[in-house]
Design an enzyme around this catalytic site. Structure first.
Site, mmCIF file in Angstrom:
data_model
loop_
_atom_site.group_PDB
_atom_site.id
_atom_site.type_symbol
_atom_site.label_atom_id
_atom_site.label_comp_id
_atom_site.label_asym_id
_atom_site.label_seq_id
_atom_site.Cartn_x
_atom_site.Cartn_y
_atom_site.Cartn_z
ATOM 1 N N ASP A 1 0.847 -1.191 0.000
ATOM 2 C CA ASP A 1 0.000 0.000 0.000
ATOM 3 C C ASP A 1 0.885 1.245 0.000
ATOM 4 O OD1 ASP A 1 -2.317 1.861 0.869
ATOM 5 O OD2 ASP A 1 -3.276 -0.097 0.744
ATOM 6 N N HIS B 1 -3.770 6.022 3.412
ATOM 7 C CA HIS B 1 -4.503 4.812 3.013
ATOM 8 C C HIS B 1 -3.877 3.549 3.582
ATOM 9 C CE1 HIS B 1 -6.000 1.670 0.179
ATOM 10 N NE2 HIS B 1 -7.097 2.413 0.211
ATOM 11 N N SER C 1 -11.452 -1.232 -0.635
ATOM 12 C CA SER C 1 -10.172 -1.256 0.068
ATOM 13 C C SER C 1 -10.304 -1.884 1.444
ATOM 14 C CB SER C 1 -9.610 0.162 0.201
ATOM 15 O OG SER C 1 -9.198 0.678 -1.032
#
Length: 504
Positions: A228, A278, A449
């Site tokens: 990520d 994120h 996600s």
């Protein structure tokens, strides 16, 4: 003496003829109408047209002119995958890879009129692929005709660089819609339950019977790899306090494979620290500790984590992001402690080097979960995104509370989806509580996600209950514990996994 002299002449002629044949190249001409490159907008239009009419786009099906135009608009970089067959991606299993690579570089150097050193940008250590500089369309045509070429692709074309796409990316820039964001939120008391010794359990966990599963398994002994945007250095629950409370006896490791530079030849990464938010959220939902800090706990709160900062944001656009992801996959593949890989990022079309990285990890027995896709106005016409559509990955998407076939407001769906996770509340629209980028703060995160990271955590629970199992045994148990098994929904796969059943 004369006989020996004649033998030498004959041998010399033979060698010369052989070398000439090996180094001989076809004369290639390009039609006058194809000599000017398309604009970036025209390239994107061709890509959009293919997705709209065929459901997907692949550079393998692109014309020579389109491929060259994209490379022209992308720093003249071309990625070449080579091998004796479509599945010959692993250098360690290809006896003649060095010879094949040399032949390819000779071809490129010939048509470009340069030395091999001038055309070579990089050569992968584990995969049969090279990145080269190519300016001439003739070179691309020659490569696509050559033997032992698996693919030829633009290596640095950025689809999302036009003004319209930038607007779309800005719309999905907050963590609530699964993009970048550093904000925190005050959680509604209806969105969590506090359990001992003082951790918050997100509402969505109860929809999948995760707290009940904890009576049997908590992920201990299993390592999850997260690819990520990295992990926040300001969140100690994913740092010095990761091994705390009821989550003792485990480790978190952080690495960086992303090069933050506009120059493709740059090789220095900028470290493991999340500069998007994120990756921090995904790491939190997968394995945040269960302690007395009063923040959301992760699904597999006793599992180990290895987190890679492989990209700057969730859209894998351009050379350094695709390279970073590929390198993260190969690193996790070669780490024998890693069982599960979770990646909640992707693109609307494929990248050959990422495909190779995924296949390499799969060949090492890794169970790979990828996000089915999250977007707002611009890319919501796309189905399941890459690499979630690959056969080697398990595609996951998000659905609304109390359902297994009503996708969330920003989630993608389609025939490649394997599992769903309830991550959007029916009444409020709130998503899943997680630890924020900064200490002592909460946030909400949504989309496919969070669904993907949640499912990876459930897989860790199943594997920790059955440590001798293979990847396929873990995956089959999850399928058997899901909504639609033994059937499969056309757009939502097997549906929601019941974690309590999965660990029985």
């Amino acid at each position: 003496m004369i006989k020996n002299f004649l033998k030498i002449i004959i041998l010399s002629v033979f060698v010369f003829a052989s070398c000439s044949k090996e180094d001989s190249y076809d004369e290639i001409s390009v039609d006058a109408a194809q000599r000017d490159p398309l604009t970036a907008q025209q390239v994107n239009s061709k890509i959009d047209e293919a997705i709209a009419t065929k459901g997907s786009f692949s550079w393998k099906n692109a014309s020579n002119h389109l491929l060259w135009s994209a490379s022209f608009r992308g720093n003249h970089i071309i990625t070449i995958g080579f091998g004796n067959s479509a599945t010959d991606f692993d250098r360690s299993k290809s006896a003649d890879n060095a010879k094949t690579q040399a032949s390819i570089l000779n071809l490129v150097a010939h048509y470009e009129g340069k030395s091999k050193e001038d055309v070579l940008l990089s050569s992968d250590s584990y995969l049969n692929l090279v990145d080269v500089y190519i300016e001439k369309q003739e070179t691309i045509i020659a490569l696509r005709k050559a033997a032992k070429i698996r693919y030829v692709e633009p290596g640095d074309y950025k689809y999302f660089e036009t003004a319209q796409q930038k607007v779309s990316l800005a719309e999905s820039s907050s963590s609530s819609s699964s993009g970048c964001g550093f904000e925190s939120s005050t959680l509604s008391t209806s969105d969590f339950t506090t359990v001992s010794p003082g951790a918050k359990v997100p509402w969505s966990f109860y929809q999948h019977n995760i707290p009940t599963a904890w009576n049997t398994a908590t992920g201990r002994g299993i390592t999850i790899g997260i690819i990520d945007t990295g992990v926040s250095p300001n969140q100690t629950l994913l740092g010095t306090n990761f091994n705390d409370g009821l989550s003792t006896g485990r480790t978190i490791q952080k690495f960086g494979t992303y090069v933050d530079s506009i120059w493709p030849w740059s090789t220095s990464t900028d470290g493991p620290n999340d500069q998007c938010g994120h990756g921090t959220s995904m790491s939190s939902v997968a394995a945040a500790p269960r302690n007395d800090n009063g923040l959301p706990v992760g699904v597999a709160y006793n599992s180990n984590l290895i987190v890679y900062r492989a990209a700057s944001n969730v859209v894998l656009d351009g050379y350094h992001e695709q390279n970073g992801v590929k390198n993260a996959f190969t690193a996790l593949a070669n780490n024998t402690s890693v069982k599960i890989i979770s990646m909640s990022m992707g693109h609307i079309f494929s990248s050959g080097k990422i495909e190779d990285g995924v296949k390499y990890a799969y060949s090492k027995g890794k169970l790979i979960f990828c996000a089915g896709g999250t977007s707002t106005s611009f890319t919501n016409f796309v189905g399941v995104i890459f690499p979630a559509w690959m056969a080697e990955t398990v595609a996951v998407t998000g659905v609304k509370e109390g359902t297994s076939n009503q996708k969330c407001d920003v989630c993608h769906s389609g025939g490649k989806i394997e599992f769903t996770v309830q991550m959007q509340r029916a009444a409020s629209g709130n998503t899943v509580p997680v630890t924020s980028y900064y200490d002592n703060q909460n946030d909400y995160v949504g989309g496919s996600s969070v669904a993907t990271a949640t499912t990876a955590g459930i897989a860790a629970l199943v594997w920790s209950k059955n440590p001798s199992w293979t990847r396929d045994q873990v995956l089959n148990k999850m399928r058997q514990s899901a909504t639609y098994f033994p059937n499969r929904n056309a757009d939502y796969g097997y549906g929601n996994v019941n974690a309590a059943l999965a660990v029985q």
